[in-house]
Design an enzyme around this catalytic site. Sequence first.
Site, PDB file in Angstrom:
ATOM      1  N   ILE A 186      49.837  68.156 -27.204  1.00 45.77           N
ATOM      2  CA  ILE A 186      48.065  68.714 -26.278  1.00 45.77           C
ATOM      3  C   ILE A 186      49.133  70.039 -25.656  1.00 45.77           C
ATOM      4  O   ILE A 186      49.667  70.575 -24.559  1.00 45.77           O
ATOM      5  CB  ILE A 186      47.607  67.871 -25.114  1.00 45.77           C
ATOM      6  CG1 ILE A 186      48.003  65.898 -25.449  1.00 45.77           C
ATOM      7  CG2 ILE A 186      46.641  67.610 -24.749  1.00 45.77           C
ATOM      8  CD1 ILE A 186      47.135  65.779 -25.643  1.00 45.77           C
ATOM      9  N   GLU A 187      47.957  71.168 -25.894  1.00 47.36           N
ATOM     10  CA  GLU A 187      47.851  72.592 -26.127  1.00 47.36           C
ATOM     11  C   GLU A 187      46.762  73.219 -24.712  1.00 47.36           C
ATOM     12  O   GLU A 187      46.389  74.089 -25.500  1.00 47.36           O
ATOM     13  CB  GLU A 187      48.183  73.082 -27.070  1.00 47.36           C
ATOM     14  CG  GLU A 187      49.595  72.697 -27.946  1.00 47.36           C
ATOM     15  CD  GLU A 187      49.511  73.723 -28.851  1.00 47.36           C
ATOM     16  OE1 GLU A 187      49.709  74.936 -29.086  1.00 47.36           O
ATOM     17  OE2 GLU A 187      51.162  72.931 -29.721  1.00 47.36           O
TER      18      GLU A 187
END
Length: 497
Positions: A186-187
Amino acid sequence: MFSTSSFVAATAALSLIATSSATESFNPTGNSNVAVYWGQGSNQQRLRTFCDATSIDIIPIGFLTLFPAQGNGFPEENFGNACWGGSYYYGTGSDHANDKLVTQCPTLQEDIPYCQSIGKKIILSLGGESLGYDLNGAAAGTAFADWLWGAYGPPNSSWTGIRPLDRGYSNTTTDTIDIDGFDFDIEHAASDGNSAGYIALINQLRLRFKESSKPRLITGAPQCFLPEANMGAMIQAAQFDILWIQFYNNPSCSARTWANNNANYAKTGVEYPIESFNYDTWVNTILPGGNSSAAKIYIGLEAMPRSGLCTPADVGTNYVNGSEVKNLISAYQKRPHFGGVMLWDATFAINNPCECGPYYDVVKTALNGVTPPALPSKCVISSTVSSTTSKPTSSSSSSSSSTTKVTTTSSSSTSKVSSTSSTATSTPKSSSSSSSTSKPTTTSKTSTSSSVSSTSTVKLLWKGMLVKLIKHLNLKGHLQLIKLQQLGCFEHLKASI
């Protein structure tokens, strides 16, 4: 007399092959695992290519790049060239322009069961660097977990929804998949502000895991910098089994900075720690007290310099070469929580121009305690064998020596076997290392029997070692040649035999 050191040399010559080809399996409590991301490589090879690489233990496949709220009720699968575009499942929502779940990924559907049958862990990864995905609120997270479990978990007659990766290559068989876990890369920050959706998703998956006896994993790929804005909260509140931290992409905390500061580690064995490479901070301040306190930490590395430059000083690439990765692993492998190395990605690794083989083989070699050659120009295997004879041609007693040089260079796939002999009264002069020969300053007639004997013995040695290796590794046919050719050994072995 044949030198016993030649057996050591021959063994060393094949050590990289043995490391690359011996049977490996994922050890959840071990410290020598290799994880390699697959799914986004340019012109990537199919998944089973990397499953057949015995240096690799875990393969996160990615990504699910949209979630149900953005994909008209279904997520989006993006596995690059492994999927056929143009045909999508009809979403459960009303905006079918956003239908993104493809109906067929032929080789992937065929390869997942194959990979699992030979012991590989296949993890489905969510997120990545692309924009657009979001999970807003605990209810959305719980619902998405139930959908993921039904769609990619063990087949269950109570599930009436779609299973996108079942039915094999042609979409017509009864083959099914059962994923080994879920990965979170999850960026981007969640719109709910506190990652409640992701936390609920992971917690619900944990509950669903209890419905099956098969061990499964929750893994994550946080950025190395701290605080970790996008995954920090979920790492604390949800339980992760593995965190493969991205010690690349972020120069301030990359493994490259550690390598620059510890160039002499192989000689001194002394680490000069720098605060920016923050493995210890992750272990000592992030994990304790949270639900991921028992998580294994993998050092995440880039598997090829994106600039195409192999120079260690090319800091912008974040790339760490073979000898440097051996130093890094030596310094951290025995530290708390260390579980192995993660690589981005499979296509980079297999096409790496800077090493003597695929980068995952280089890393596994280092994890097994062997220092790999750093550059293709140094992919040289040499063996010196000495023998003596007491059969001079003159009446005076003299000693004759024969030195056989066996040199293999992977970049040129050439071999050299040369033999020289001299009397004991001559003074040998060593030539440069590139020629790998000795040149006597005086010459005299001596028996050539020692030269023939040494060369024949070396050929028999190589042949015996090769036969034993192939039997031990159970390599067959084309795979056998590929393994040898990749490491630059085959042409020499063929010539020697």
